[in-house]
Design a protein around this motif. Structure first.
Motif, PDB file in Angstrom:
ATOM      1  N   GLU A   2      15.209  21.428  41.538  1.00 59.55           N
ATOM      2  CA  GLU A   2      14.574  21.438  42.852  1.00 59.55           C
ATOM      3  C   GLU A   2      13.771  22.717  43.051  1.00 59.55           C
ATOM      4  O   GLU A   2      14.048  23.750  42.432  1.00 59.55           O
TER       5      GLU A   2
ATOM      6  N   ASP B 205      12.197  17.435  44.259  1.00 61.92           N
ATOM      7  CA  ASP B 205      12.720  17.321  42.900  1.00 61.92           C
ATOM      8  C   ASP B 205      11.579  17.352  41.892  1.00 61.92           C
ATOM      9  O   ASP B 205      10.578  16.646  42.052  1.00 61.92           O
ATOM     10  N   LEU B 206      11.748  18.178  40.875  1.00 59.85           N
ATOM     11  CA  LEU B 206      10.802  18.212  39.768  1.00 59.85           C
ATOM     12  C   LEU B 206      11.445  17.516  38.577  1.00 59.85           C
ATOM     13  O   LEU B 206      12.588  17.805  38.224  1.00 59.85           O
ATOM     14  N   ASN B 207      10.724  16.612  37.985  1.00 61.66           N
ATOM     15  CA  ASN B 207      11.223  15.860  36.835  1.00 61.66           C
ATOM     16  C   ASN B 207      11.446  16.803  35.650  1.00 61.66           C
ATOM     17  O   ASN B 207      10.512  17.448  35.178  1.00 61.66           O
ATOM     18  N   GLU B 208      12.677  16.874  35.174  1.00 56.82           N
ATOM     19  CA  GLU B 208      12.982  17.759  34.040  1.00 56.82           C
ATOM     20  C   GLU B 208      12.261  17.329  32.783  1.00 56.82           C
ATOM     21  O   GLU B 208      12.004  18.145  31.901  1.00 56.82           O
ATOM     22  N   GLY B 209      11.926  16.053  32.694  1.00 58.61           N
ATOM     23  CA  GLY B 209      11.181  15.582  31.540  1.00 58.61           C
ATOM     24  C   GLY B 209       9.733  16.028  31.541  1.00 58.61           C
ATOM     25  O   GLY B 209       9.029  15.900  30.534  1.00 58.61           O
ATOM     26  N   VAL B 210       9.272  16.563  32.679  1.00 59.83           N
ATOM     27  CA  VAL B 210       7.898  17.059  32.793  1.00 59.83           C
ATOM     28  C   VAL B 210       7.870  18.585  32.901  1.00 59.83           C
ATOM     29  O   VAL B 210       7.087  19.262  32.239  1.00 59.83           O
TER      30      VAL B 210
ATOM     31  N   ARG C 201       2.852  18.342  29.644  1.00 55.59           N
ATOM     32  CA  ARG C 201       4.216  18.657  30.078  1.00 55.59           C
ATOM     33  C   ARG C 201       4.637  20.047  29.610  1.00 55.59           C
ATOM     34  O   ARG C 201       5.312  20.778  30.338  1.00 55.59           O
TER      35      ARG C 201
ATOM     36  N   ASN D  80       5.105  13.605  43.337  1.00 55.43           N
ATOM     37  CA  ASN D  80       5.544  12.297  42.814  1.00 55.43           C
ATOM     38  C   ASN D  80       4.671  11.839  41.664  1.00 55.43           C
ATOM     39  O   ASN D  80       5.159  11.344  40.646  1.00 55.43           O
TER      40      ASN D  80
ATOM     41  N   ASN E 242       5.337  14.028  38.601  1.00 53.67           N
ATOM     42  CA  ASN E 242       6.630  13.700  38.000  1.00 53.67           C
ATOM     43  C   ASN E 242       6.555  12.494  37.067  1.00 53.67           C
ATOM     44  O   ASN E 242       7.413  12.316  36.202  1.00 53.67           O
ATOM     45  N   ASN E 243       5.522  11.680  37.235  1.00 53.29           N
ATOM     46  CA  ASN E 243       5.384  10.487  36.412  1.00 53.29           C
ATOM     47  C   ASN E 243       4.468  10.693  35.213  1.00 53.29           C
ATOM     48  O   ASN E 243       4.133   9.734  34.512  1.00 53.29           O
TER      49      ASN E 243
END
Length: 206
Positions: free
Chosen positions: A2, A18-23, A111, A201, A204-205
């Motif tokens: 976060e 929330d930040l995507n950990e995969g990114v 990423r 959002n 994150n994708n």
């Protein structure tokens, strides 16, 4: 993971996104970053450089002197590359500098660049805002409140906003782009990223 959301006054709103950990939380791959930036720079090259070769230079084709015995280099007509005004040997020709890079490599590079920025604490998330009219003074005030003024900035919007774009257009260290325009080169070229809350959002994708 976060990250705090700030208002345009520079105050913590108490909200988190929330930040995507995969990114934003991967182990960066330096090699694909290099390839993606190299491709971006190569695609910007015009590739129009051209010099005249021997057959393209204007001049007589008469042989100027005898082949041997003159005491100098062998040469034919006045267009010879060994003479001033002659053609150029192996000069540049128009060409396409672009090259193919796999889509997965480009995604990994982007990423990796975002993960580097988060590690460096060079990302700020701000509440969505706009201006009633283009006003550079107001834009500078917002950046000063966020304590990012004076840095090379990249502001990422969820969609095109002409008023914000025009407000920042004259600032040499500031770029304003939309999420769809975000790429590895622009992320790395900026010292600090300012992300609008509603753009998270989409990022994150990636």
């Amino acid at each position: 993971m976060e990250i705090n959301v700030y208002s345009i006054k520079g105050e913590d709103t108490g909200k988190k996104v929330d930040l995507n950990e995969g990114v934003f939380g991967i182990e960066p791959n330096d090699h694909v970053i290099y390839l993606d930036v190299k491709q971006y720079m190569a695609n910007k090259r015009q590739g129009t450089a051209k010099s005249k070769e021997r057959s393209e230079v204007s001049g007589s084709t008469r042989k100027l002197g005898r082949q041997k015995g003159g005491g100098g280099a062998r040469r034919g007509d006045i267009n010879s590359p060994v003479l001033i005004g002659g053609g150029r040997v192996f000069g540049p020709k128009p060409r396409d500098y672009s090259f193919k890079l796999n889509k997965k490599e480009k995604i990994l590079a982007r990423r990796s660049a975002l993960s580097y920025k988060l590690r460096e604490e060079a990302i700020t998330v701000v509440e969505d805002f706009t201006f009633e009219i283009p006003k550079t003074k107001e834009f500078l005030a917002v950046m000063k409140n966020l304590k990012v003024d004076g840095k090379k900035l990249l502001l990422v919007l969820p969609e095109t906003n002409q008023y914000i774009y025009l407000s920042a257009r004259n600032l040499p260290k500031t770029s304003v782009i939309t999420v769809s325009e975000l790429n590895t080169y622009k992320v790395l070229d900026a010292a600090h990223l300012v992300l609008m809350e509603s753009s998270i959002n989409a990022i994150n994708n990636f």
